[in-house]
Design an enzyme around this catalytic site. Structure first.
Site, PDB file in Angstrom:
ATOM      1  N   GLY A  10      46.662 -10.067   1.151  1.00 33.92           N
ATOM      2  CA  GLY A  10      45.411 -10.793   1.993  1.00 33.92           C
ATOM      3  C   GLY A  10      45.513 -10.199   3.512  1.00 33.92           C
ATOM      4  O   GLY A  10      46.400  -8.989   3.706  1.00 33.92           O
ATOM      5  N   ASP A  58      50.431 -15.501 -10.120  1.00 35.39           N
ATOM      6  CA  ASP A  58      49.790 -16.640  -9.455  1.00 35.39           C
ATOM      7  C   ASP A  58      50.924 -17.886  -9.326  1.00 35.39           C
ATOM      8  O   ASP A  58      51.673 -17.926 -10.144  1.00 35.39           O
ATOM      9  CB  ASP A  58      48.706 -17.259 -10.751  1.00 35.39           C
ATOM     10  CG  ASP A  58      47.878 -18.493  -9.775  1.00 35.39           C
ATOM     11  OD1 ASP A  58      48.489 -19.418  -9.367  1.00 35.39           O
ATOM     12  OD2 ASP A  58      46.663 -18.201  -9.888  1.00 35.39           O
ATOM     13  N   SER A 124      49.655 -23.674  10.068  1.00 34.47           N
ATOM     14  CA  SER A 124      48.551 -23.539  10.829  1.00 34.47           C
ATOM     15  C   SER A 124      48.406 -24.447  11.882  1.00 34.47           C
ATOM     16  O   SER A 124      48.759 -25.771  11.782  1.00 34.47           O
ATOM     17  CB  SER A 124      47.259 -23.589  10.029  1.00 34.47           C
ATOM     18  OG  SER A 124      46.102 -23.752  10.678  1.00 34.47           O
ATOM     19  N   THR A 126      45.956 -26.079  12.875  1.00 35.34           N
ATOM     20  CA  THR A 126      45.011 -27.288  12.207  1.00 35.34           C
ATOM     21  C   THR A 126      45.931 -28.593  11.930  1.00 35.34           C
ATOM     22  O   THR A 126      45.370 -29.566  11.759  1.00 35.34           O
ATOM     23  CB  THR A 126      44.466 -26.804  10.683  1.00 35.34           C
ATOM     24  OG1 THR A 126      43.493 -27.664  10.703  1.00 35.34           O
ATOM     25  CG2 THR A 126      45.324 -26.634   9.647  1.00 35.34           C
ATOM     26  N   TYR A 148      42.142 -28.931   3.327  1.00 32.21           N
ATOM     27  CA  TYR A 148      42.870 -27.661   3.738  1.00 32.21           C
ATOM     28  C   TYR A 148      43.925 -27.872   4.612  1.00 32.21           C
ATOM     29  O   TYR A 148      45.167 -27.555   4.556  1.00 32.21           O
ATOM     30  CB  TYR A 148      42.043 -26.598   4.393  1.00 32.21           C
ATOM     31  CG  TYR A 148      42.858 -25.507   5.008  1.00 32.21           C
ATOM     32  CD1 TYR A 148      43.409 -24.596   4.296  1.00 32.21           C
ATOM     33  CD2 TYR A 148      42.901 -25.360   6.363  1.00 32.21           C
ATOM     34  CE1 TYR A 148      44.194 -23.442   4.803  1.00 32.21           C
ATOM     35  CE2 TYR A 148      43.656 -24.456   7.039  1.00 32.21           C
ATOM     36  CZ  TYR A 148      44.315 -23.467   6.413  1.00 32.21           C
ATOM     37  OH  TYR A 148      45.025 -22.387   6.725  1.00 32.21           O
ATOM     38  N   LYS A 152      48.516 -28.121   4.173  1.00 40.63           N
ATOM     39  CA  LYS A 152      49.374 -27.721   5.152  1.00 40.63           C
ATOM     40  C   LYS A 152      50.368 -28.660   5.450  1.00 40.63           C
ATOM     41  O   LYS A 152      51.687 -28.506   5.557  1.00 40.63           O
ATOM     42  CB  LYS A 152      48.892 -27.053   6.161  1.00 40.63           C
ATOM     43  CG  LYS A 152      48.268 -25.551   6.032  1.00 40.63           C
ATOM     44  CD  LYS A 152      48.716 -24.414   5.534  1.00 40.63           C
ATOM     45  CE  LYS A 152      47.857 -23.356   5.236  1.00 40.63           C
ATOM     46  NZ  LYS A 152      48.801 -22.426   4.466  1.00 40.63           N
ATOM     47  N   ASN A 197      33.239 -17.576   7.971  1.00 44.91           N
ATOM     48  CA  ASN A 197      33.147 -18.809   8.640  1.00 44.91           C
ATOM     49  C   ASN A 197      33.947 -18.637  10.100  1.00 44.91           C
ATOM     50  O   ASN A 197      33.418 -19.518  10.890  1.00 44.91           O
ATOM     51  CB  ASN A 197      34.195 -19.798   7.831  1.00 44.91           C
ATOM     52  CG  ASN A 197      33.815 -20.022   6.613  1.00 44.91           C
ATOM     53  OD1 ASN A 197      32.649 -20.395   6.452  1.00 44.91           O
ATOM     54  ND2 ASN A 197      34.534 -20.013   5.289  1.00 44.91           N
ATOM     55  N   ARG A 291      29.579 -27.633  15.450  1.00 48.05           N
ATOM     56  CA  ARG A 291      30.095 -27.674  13.884  1.00 48.05           C
ATOM     57  C   ARG A 291      30.893 -28.817  13.518  1.00 48.05           C
ATOM     58  O   ARG A 291      31.808 -29.262  14.306  1.00 48.05           O
ATOM     59  CB  ARG A 291      30.803 -26.394  13.674  1.00 48.05           C
ATOM     60  CG  ARG A 291      31.176 -26.357  11.938  1.00 48.05           C
ATOM     61  CD  ARG A 291      31.669 -24.967  11.847  1.00 48.05           C
ATOM     62  NE  ARG A 291      33.225 -24.579  12.555  1.00 48.05           N
ATOM     63  CZ  ARG A 291      33.933 -23.529  12.636  1.00 48.05           C
ATOM     64  NH1 ARG A 291      33.202 -22.463  11.758  1.00 48.05           N
ATOM     65  NH2 ARG A 291      34.817 -23.452  13.183  1.00 48.05           N
TER      66      ARG A 291
END
Ligand code: NAD
Ligand code: UD1
Length: 337
Positions: A10, A58, A124, A126, A148, A152, A197, A291
């Site tokens: 990624g 996975d 994160s 967040t 999400y 975390k 996004n 948003r």
């Protein structure tokens, strides 16, 4: 030393893999390619002249993980694998909990089974929710406003509990602010699927002509120009932070939590201006309503990262935009050839 990098194909994983190879580590990338392409790793190999052991698998599959640990002596894990789209997590919470939380539980179980108890985890900013003040320090209260973010928070708690249960675990929780930019070669970068996004990929696709204009979400925030302020951090600086964390792992007792940010906040309009300068392209925009779930300001206090890891961000806003532009303009369709 052999490092397992989950989610290593990624965006952040591929840049970190490149630096690990350059620093002489042996790297195993483990990825299910749900949001990545093996092409990123091919390019990392070409850039470094070194081979990566690339395994399609996975983290939710015990069998896939056991195969890796059975066949390789792994010293430490950098755990990037996870789903990361906030809006999607609101629509599909169970998918996010299953992938991010259950996947991490499987990973930790297999690590313990094979005697590997050193992990660096991608958390994160967040997890700070809507902070009462800025800059944000690691000991600020934690909260989540979407599945999400909650995944975390759960994983951070799970890793803390693991250490309580067995003090042989060594854990670094890295809380990233807003990763942007690309490797200076323009060969690897962020390749979002569908409509981006996040701000910088959207600006880049607008500058290259793939999107008509940027919608600026809100111009009435309590910030210097009314638009949202964030701590954008160059992905190469962020990746260097992972190498520092890896070096620190053997010396730490328990769980170390570190913000990875620059400490500098830029608004949406600051980013538009900087990108226009770096690319020489116009970025048309219009103001749109806020948003849902967005906050006015979010930027790090990076003092602790410097103290404990000897790390600080070196790249500024111009380099972030120039490198993003080099990647975007030479790969308008990302890794799709
Ligand atoms: P990314 O989507 O580019 O990378 C995540 C990788 O994990 C992808 O290659 C994907 O294919 C892989 N993956 C997902 N689920 C998997 C599974 N079950 N098994 C194996 N592989 C799986 O995202 P990124 O931007 O590189 O983010 C890496 C990590 O950093 C994520 O955990 C993300 O939540 C976290 N993070 C990202 C940001 C950001 O803005 N990019 C900010 C803070 C934290
Ligand atoms: C988003 C995620 C957050 C995640 C972070 C880093 C949400 C609600 N939050 O945060 O969980 O940790 O990315 O990946 O998605 N903006 C526009 N127009 C756009 C896109 C963004 O004006 O088309 C603005 C936003 O309102 C914000 C800023 O740009 O003020 C940055 O947005 P974004 O890149 O999505 O990051 P975050 O909002 O910080």
């Amino acid at each position: 030393m052999t490092v397992l990098v989950t989610g290593g194909a990624g965006y952040i994983g591929s840049h970190t893999t490149l630096l690990l190879l350059e620093a002489g580590y042996d790297v195993i990338v483990f990825d299910n390619f749900s949001n990545a392409s093996p092409e990123s790793i091919k390019r990392v190999e070409a850039l470094t002249g070194r081979k990566v052991t690339l395994i399609e698998g996975d983290i939710r599959s015990r069998e896939d993980l056991e195969k890796v640990f059975l066949n390789h002596a792994i010293d430490a894990v950098i755990h990037f694998a996870g789903l990361k789209a906030v809006g999607e997590s609101v629509e599909q919470p169970l998918r996010y909990y299953e992938n991010n939380v259950c996947g991490t539980v499987q990973l930790c179980e297999v690590m313990a089974e094979y005697g590997c108890r050193q992990i660096v985890f991608s958390s994160s900013a967040t997890v700070y929710g809507d902070p009462h003040t800025t800059p944000i320090k690691e000991d600020f209260p934690l909260s989540a406003t979407n599945p999400y973010g909650r995944s975390k928070l759960f994983i951070e708690e799970i890793l803390r509990d693991l250490y309580v249960s067995d003090s042989a675990w060594k854990v670094v929780l890295l809380r990233y602010f807003n990763p942007v930019g690309a490797h200076e070669s323009g060969r690897i970068g962020e390749d979002p699927s569908g409509i981006p996004n996040n701000l910088l990929p959207f600006i880049a696709q607008t500058a290259v002509g793939k999107r008509e204009k940027l919608s600026v979400f809100g111009n009435d925030y309590d910030t210097h120009d009314g638009t949202g302020v964030r701590d954008y951090i160059h992905v190469m600086d962020l990746s260097e932070g992972h190498l520092k964390a890896l070096e620190k792992l053997p010396q730490i007792e328990g769980v170390l939590t570190v913000n990875l940010g620059t400490g500098q906040g830029y608004s949406v309009l600051d980013m538009v201006k900087a990108f226009e300068k770096a690319s020489g392209q116009k970025v048309p925009y219009e103001f749109a309503p806020r948003r849902s779930g967005d906050i006015a300001k979010c930027y790090a206090d990076p003092t602790f990262a410097k103290e404990v890891l000897g790390w600080e961000a070196k790249r500024g806003i111009d380099e972030m935009c120039e490198d993003t532009w080099r990647w975007q303009s030479s790969n308008p369709n990302g890794y799709q050839l």
